[in-house]
Design an enzyme around this catalytic site. Structure first.
Site, mmCIF file in Angstrom:
data_model
loop_
_atom_site.group_PDB
_atom_site.id
_atom_site.type_symbol
_atom_site.label_atom_id
_atom_site.label_comp_id
_atom_site.label_asym_id
_atom_site.label_seq_id
_atom_site.Cartn_x
_atom_site.Cartn_y
_atom_site.Cartn_z
ATOM 1 N N ASP A 30 95.779 51.468 7.071
ATOM 2 C CA ASP A 30 95.650 52.551 6.091
ATOM 3 C C ASP A 30 96.962 53.338 6.030
ATOM 4 O O ASP A 30 97.580 53.611 7.065
ATOM 5 C CB ASP A 30 94.493 53.479 6.494
ATOM 6 C CG ASP A 30 94.060 54.380 5.345
ATOM 7 O OD1 ASP A 30 92.931 54.217 4.858
ATOM 8 O OD2 ASP A 30 94.853 55.249 4.927
ATOM 9 N N ASN A 87 82.819 54.333 2.224
ATOM 10 C CA ASN A 87 82.482 55.401 1.297
ATOM 11 C C ASN A 87 82.140 54.761 -0.041
ATOM 12 O O ASN A 87 82.872 53.886 -0.508
ATOM 13 C CB ASN A 87 83.674 56.359 1.138
ATOM 14 C CG ASN A 87 84.077 56.989 2.454
ATOM 15 O OD1 ASN A 87 83.229 57.307 3.270
ATOM 16 N ND2 ASN A 87 85.368 57.139 2.681
ATOM 17 N N GLY A 93 82.511 59.973 -1.351
ATOM 18 C CA GLY A 93 83.912 60.247 -1.032
ATOM 19 C C GLY A 93 84.847 59.083 -1.271
ATOM 20 O O GLY A 93 85.960 59.050 -0.744
ATOM 21 N N GLN A 94 84.409 58.113 -2.100
ATOM 22 C CA GLN A 94 85.255 56.939 -2.361
ATOM 23 C C GLN A 94 86.381 57.309 -3.331
ATOM 24 O O GLN A 94 86.138 57.911 -4.378
ATOM 25 C CB GLN A 94 84.409 55.811 -2.963
ATOM 26 C CG GLN A 94 85.175 54.505 -3.139
ATOM 27 C CD GLN A 94 84.296 53.379 -3.671
ATOM 28 O OE1 GLN A 94 83.133 53.593 -4.058
ATOM 29 N NE2 GLN A 94 84.838 52.175 -3.687
ATOM 30 N N HIS A 100 85.818 48.740 0.573
ATOM 31 C CA HIS A 100 86.607 48.640 1.803
ATOM 32 C C HIS A 100 85.825 49.266 2.944
ATOM 33 O O HIS A 100 85.075 50.223 2.746
ATOM 34 C CB HIS A 100 87.977 49.313 1.655
ATOM 35 C CG HIS A 100 87.931 50.690 1.083
ATOM 36 N ND1 HIS A 100 87.766 50.938 -0.251
ATOM 37 C CD2 HIS A 100 88.009 51.904 1.683
ATOM 38 C CE1 HIS A 100 87.758 52.250 -0.462
ATOM 39 N NE2 HIS A 100 87.886 52.854 0.701
ATOM 40 N N HIS A 102 86.453 51.080 6.497
ATOM 41 C CA HIS A 102 87.424 51.696 7.400
ATOM 42 C C HIS A 102 87.034 51.306 8.826
ATOM 43 O O HIS A 102 85.889 51.515 9.239
ATOM 44 C CB HIS A 102 87.365 53.226 7.305
ATOM 45 C CG HIS A 102 87.684 53.794 5.950
ATOM 46 N ND1 HIS A 102 88.895 54.383 5.661
ATOM 47 C CD2 HIS A 102 86.953 53.893 4.812
ATOM 48 C CE1 HIS A 102 88.893 54.815 4.406
ATOM 49 N NE2 HIS A 102 87.722 54.533 3.867
HETATM 50 P P1 AMP Z 1 88.263 55.917 0.422
HETATM 51 O O1 AMP Z 1 88.490 57.391 0.316
HETATM 52 O O2 AMP Z 1 87.118 55.548 1.303
HETATM 53 O O3 AMP Z 1 88.164 55.268 -0.952
HETATM 54 O O4 AMP Z 1 89.527 55.343 1.152
HETATM 55 C C1 AMP Z 1 90.681 54.919 0.518
HETATM 56 C C2 AMP Z 1 91.706 54.741 1.590
HETATM 57 O O5 AMP Z 1 92.752 53.941 1.073
HETATM 58 C C3 AMP Z 1 92.364 56.045 2.078
HETATM 59 O O6 AMP Z 1 92.149 56.179 3.475
HETATM 60 C C4 AMP Z 1 93.836 55.859 1.729
HETATM 61 O O7 AMP Z 1 94.690 56.413 2.701
HETATM 62 C C5 AMP Z 1 93.954 54.348 1.654
HETATM 63 N N1 AMP Z 1 95.002 53.827 0.808
HETATM 64 C C6 AMP Z 1 95.255 54.128 -0.482
HETATM 65 N N2 AMP Z 1 96.288 53.403 -0.948
HETATM 66 C C7 AMP Z 1 96.689 52.603 0.077
HETATM 67 C C8 AMP Z 1 97.698 51.611 0.231
HETATM 68 N N3 AMP Z 1 98.531 51.287 -0.770
HETATM 69 N N4 AMP Z 1 97.821 51.002 1.428
HETATM 70 C C9 AMP Z 1 97.012 51.331 2.449
HETATM 71 N N5 AMP Z 1 96.033 52.239 2.367
HETATM 72 C C10 AMP Z 1 95.872 52.880 1.201
#
Ligand code: AMP
Ligand code: ZN
Length: 114
Positions: A30, A87, A93-94, A100, A102
């Site tokens: 991340d 999420n 909170g997505q 994905h 985490h």
């Molecule tokens: P969510 O809020 O569950 O949709 O999580 C999205 C996650 O994607 C967040 O933790 C961001 O830090 C991560 N993220 C967004 N863009 C990138 C990227 N280019 N490479 C790695 N992580 C990313």
């Protein structure tokens, strides 16, 4: 899917720090880690969220949870424990609309989440 950042990461069009990859799944670090270990596990095919998983995705979901999560947890040294969270949707909170999971570890996790 065009204009999906995680599809582009899965195809290699956008760089990432990949920690695992096979035909159907990718996992990468991340960009804004919330724990000492924070990787995102994604299906390579575009699925919006856990709400969009269906019968055809059973093998994929089992692969993620039965193969990839335990393998990465071991390889990343998370023997003291870890958290897997997804999420889904606005109230979930997505922020990136490609499913994905985490995988977080390396510190004590709090419950309940905010
Ligand atoms: P969510 O809020 O569950 O949709 O999580 C999205 C996650 O994607 C967040 O933790 C961001 O830090 C991560 N993220 C967004 N863009 C990138 C990227 N280019 N490479 C790695 N992580 C990313
Ligand atoms: Zn996508």
């Amino acid at each position: 899917m065009a204009d999906c950042i995680f599809c582009k990461i899965a195809s290699g069009e956008i760089p990432s720090t990949m920690v695992y990859e096979d035909d159907t799944v990718a996992a990468f670090k991340d960009l804004e880690p919330q724990a000492p270990t924070h990787v995102l596990i994604i299906p390579k095919k575009h699925v919006v969220s856990a709400a969009d998983l269906g019968k055809d995705d059973r093998e994929l979901a089992a692969h993620i949870f039965c193969d990839v999560v335990p393998k990465l947890a071991k390889e990343l040294g998370l023997s003291k424990g870890f958290r897997v969270v997804t999420n889904a949707g606005e109230e979930g909170g997505q922020t990136v609309m490609h499913l994905h999971f985490h995988l977080l570890g390396g510190r004590s996790m709090q419950w309940p989440p905010g």
